[in-house]
Design a protein around this motif. Sequence first.
Motif, mmCIF file in Angstrom:
data_model
loop_
_atom_site.group_PDB
_atom_site.id
_atom_site.type_symbol
_atom_site.label_atom_id
_atom_site.label_comp_id
_atom_site.label_asym_id
_atom_site.label_seq_id
_atom_site.Cartn_x
_atom_site.Cartn_y
_atom_site.Cartn_z
ATOM 1 N N SER A 82 -24.785 -43.689 61.184
ATOM 2 C CA SER A 82 -23.870 -44.560 60.434
ATOM 3 C C SER A 82 -22.423 -44.116 60.613
ATOM 4 O O SER A 82 -21.520 -44.958 60.754
ATOM 5 C CB SER A 82 -24.215 -44.564 58.938
ATOM 6 N N ASP A 90 -26.233 -51.746 61.406
ATOM 7 C CA ASP A 90 -26.645 -50.456 60.851
ATOM 8 C C ASP A 90 -27.859 -50.650 59.953
ATOM 9 O O ASP A 90 -27.730 -50.999 58.794
ATOM 10 C CB ASP A 90 -25.499 -49.804 60.073
ATOM 11 N N GLU A 91 -29.022 -50.431 60.501
ATOM 12 C CA GLU A 91 -30.284 -50.579 59.768
ATOM 13 C C GLU A 91 -30.323 -51.907 59.007
ATOM 14 O O GLU A 91 -30.647 -51.952 57.826
ATOM 15 C CB GLU A 91 -30.483 -49.401 58.817
#
Length: 254
Positions: free
Chosen positions: A45, A175-176
């Motif tokens: 991240s 991001d995820e």
Amino acid sequence: MSGPIIRVEGLRKSFGEREVLRGIDLEVAAGEVVVVIGPSGCGKSTLLRCLNHLESPTQGRIWLRGELLGLREKDGRLVPRPEAEVDRQRTHIGMVFQRFNLFPHMTALGNIIEAPMRVKGLSRAQAEERGLRLLERVGLLDRKDEYPARLSGGQQQRVAIARALAMEPEVMLFDEATSALDPELADEVLQVMQDLAREGMTMLVVTHEMGFAREVAHRVIIMDAGVVLEQGPPSVIFTRPTQPRTREFLRKVL
Ligand code: ADP
Ligand code: MG
């Protein structure tokens, strides 16, 4: 354009004493889909946040489309760019987070037209035309007037993708994006991401979805403790990784 869309050289990022990124070199070419995987806390991240200049690097350089991010040359020295210029640079990068981050007081369409009107100066009519096209593309045209609270997590995330695309970014960072979703809802979001990839979007995707990595990624990057441990096409990384740490990590997630 020629040359990579993203180029990262010697990127380091510390929070206080703790060095979270410890020298990352990375290039992403136009149209390339790069999946980043690695254990929790390894800096994925933080890397994406540096690419979007939500964090500024402690050391190293990032270029977007050949232009230095967050810095510019002045009298032979590198100095911070004015905030307005950083904002302009950010408009070239779309980002989709794990949390959907939609504006709760705006409809799906309202969420999508806000930035193009405010930042790009589009008229409401122009922004709505673009917004409706994007909602259709993510399969949500019929939900255009719904507020986020009345949409499922998967639908909210598809609106978030449409909202990012409305700025016509040259690269999309994920991001995820599906980690907070039940498998079924995750699948509909992954499908939209896969469509985007097929259409040639340049994408840097942090995900635990190994199926997506296998099928969609051109390149998989394994991160560990703030460095790139190993990278290559999914066919190689998933079947004959060279690093013991990669094998150990893949054994847990596959
Ligand atoms: P990942 O996304 O791979 O799980 P992160 O990039 O979120 O990892 O975090 C890497 C490390 O940096 C973690 O130990 C995290 O606690 C730390 N970290 C991230 N952001 C901050 C911050 N703003 N301040 C202090 N520590 C941070
Ligand atoms: Mg993370």
